[in-house]
Enzyme design. Structure first.
Site, PDB file in Angstrom:
ATOM      1  N   SER A  86       0.819  -1.220   0.000  1.00 29.49           N
ATOM      2  CA  SER A  86       0.000   0.000   0.000  1.00 29.49           C
ATOM      3  C   SER A  86       0.850   1.267   0.000  1.00 29.49           C
ATOM      4  O   SER A  86       2.020   1.263   0.402  1.00 29.49           O
ATOM      5  CB  SER A  86      -0.929   0.009   1.210  1.00 29.49           C
ATOM      6  OG  SER A  86      -1.738  -1.137   1.199  1.00 29.49           O
TER       7      SER A  86
HETATM    8  N1  SAM Z   1      -1.258  -4.833   3.876  1.00 31.02           N
HETATM    9  C1  SAM Z   1      -0.518  -5.079   2.679  1.00 31.02           C
HETATM   10  C2  SAM Z   1       0.866  -4.501   2.729  1.00 31.02           C
HETATM   11  O1  SAM Z   1       1.153  -3.703   3.626  1.00 31.02           O
HETATM   12  O2  SAM Z   1       1.675  -4.838   1.865  1.00 31.02           O
HETATM   13  C3  SAM Z   1      -1.263  -4.578   1.459  1.00 31.02           C
HETATM   14  C4  SAM Z   1      -1.710  -5.696   0.699  1.00 31.02           C
HETATM   15  S1  SAM Z   1      -2.638  -5.554  -0.758  1.00 31.02           S
HETATM   16  C5  SAM Z   1      -3.220  -3.936  -0.926  1.00 31.02           C
HETATM   17  C6  SAM Z   1      -4.086  -6.488  -0.245  1.00 31.02           C
HETATM   18  C7  SAM Z   1      -3.788  -7.916   0.132  1.00 31.02           C
HETATM   19  O3  SAM Z   1      -5.027  -8.511   0.541  1.00 31.02           O
HETATM   20  C8  SAM Z   1      -3.253  -8.770  -1.006  1.00 31.02           C
HETATM   21  O4  SAM Z   1      -2.054  -9.374  -0.624  1.00 31.02           O
HETATM   22  C9  SAM Z   1      -4.354  -9.805  -1.222  1.00 31.02           C
HETATM   23  O5  SAM Z   1      -3.879 -11.062  -1.642  1.00 31.02           O
HETATM   24  C10 SAM Z   1      -4.996  -9.858   0.149  1.00 31.02           C
HETATM   25  N2  SAM Z   1      -6.367 -10.378   0.168  1.00 31.02           N
HETATM   26  C11 SAM Z   1      -7.355 -10.205  -0.742  1.00 31.02           C
HETATM   27  N3  SAM Z   1      -8.475 -10.835  -0.354  1.00 31.02           N
HETATM   28  C12 SAM Z   1      -8.188 -11.411   0.845  1.00 31.02           C
HETATM   29  C13 SAM Z   1      -8.944 -12.190   1.755  1.00 31.02           C
HETATM   30  N4  SAM Z   1     -10.223 -12.538   1.518  1.00 31.02           N
HETATM   31  N5  SAM Z   1      -8.335 -12.613   2.884  1.00 31.02           N
HETATM   32  C14 SAM Z   1      -7.043 -12.290   3.152  1.00 31.02           C
HETATM   33  N6  SAM Z   1      -6.270 -11.566   2.324  1.00 31.02           N
HETATM   34  C15 SAM Z   1      -6.846 -11.125   1.180  1.00 31.02           C
END
Ligand code: SAM
Length: 236
Positions: A86
């Site tokens: 992010s």
């Molecule tokens: N918090 C992260 C960071 O600091 O790098 C940002 C990650 S990215 C914007 C969103 C993440 O949410 C992705 O890695 C994606 O695979 C994960 N994601 C999407 N749907 C999800 C779910 N149902 N449960 C858990 N993780 C999920």
């Protein structure tokens, strides 16, 4: 000759470390200006504690080698598997809005690179974080361990359903865009707890929502502007 090579290696390592410290500080300066302009927080500023956490976490250790030159730019970066680390300002803002306390237990949905989890870990007692993509979950787990974050516990799974075993949480941070606020997450929030979550359609901007669960279980929702996150996936 050997001594000279060693000295050169040490000096170049020190210079590199300093380079990152300097660019990280520039990023912090930029975040402060950004916060004033954006006026997302009530005080139009990020707290010293949150800025210190942002200045401590080594974002350059969270990105793929190809993204290293951009590690401290205030924007999201690709981390593979169609996902992103992010934007630092959004990480700082979401962290600020949940009002982290040293004895808080926080749940994060979407571990991704581990960056948001690490920032939270600098401020609270324990972070539980769930990631749905196996390769990212494994990588983030090892990364956070190698960086010494022993107050972060990660697991592979669908974060829509939360992590009942460790509930209730003082705060929940959802870092993927949901079409609605998952009811299991509301249930797993402590009375008095805060949840920050981007809600909206998959292929457009979403609204950043701050939910507060009052002591009698009522939910109060506030909006904090438009954001763009990758979607919350899964079979829910
Ligand atoms: N918090 C992260 C960071 O600091 O790098 C940002 C990650 S990215 C914007 C969103 C993440 O949410 C992705 O890695 C994606 O695979 C994960 N994601 C999407 N749907 C999800 C779910 N149902 N449960 C858990 N993780 C999920």
């Amino acid at each position: 000759m050997k001594i000279l090579t060693c000295l050169l290696l040490i000096v170049s390592f020190a210079v590199q470390a300093d380079d990152y410290a300097a660019v990280r500080q520039s990023m912090i300066d930029e975040l402060q200006v950004y916060a004033k302009l954006a006026r997302d927080t009530d005080a139009s500023r990020l707290s010293d504690a949150v800025l210190r956490a942002m200045n401590t976490v080594e974002r350059h250790r969270m990105v793929p080698a190809s993204q290293l030159p951009f590690a401290y730019e205030n924007r999201p970066l690709p981390i593979g598997h169609g996902q992103t680390i992010s934007q630092p300002y959004i990480v700082a803002l979401m962290t600020e809005l949940i009002e982290p306390d040293a004895d808080d237990v926080v749940l994060e949905i979407g571990t991704g690179s581990g960056y948001q989890a690490a920032v939270l870990a600098e401020l609270v007692e324990h972070v539980y974080s769930i990631e749905i993509i196996e390769a990212l979950a494994t990588q983030a787990k090892h990364r956070l361990e190698s960086m010494g974050y022993d107050n972060v516990t990660t697991r592979l799974g669908d974060g829509y359903f939360g992590w009942d075993e460790h509930a209730p949480f003082d705060a929940i941070v959802v870092t993927a865009a949901a079409s609605h606020v998952p009811p299991p997450l509301i249930e797993q929030l402590k009375p008095g707890g805060l949840m920050i979550i981007p809600v909206g359609g998959r292929f457009m901007t979403q609204t950043l929502l701050l939910l507060e669960k009052t002591d009698d279980g009522e939910i109060i929702t506030r909006q904090y502007g438009a954001v763009r996150f990758v979607p919350l996936t899964g079979k829910h």
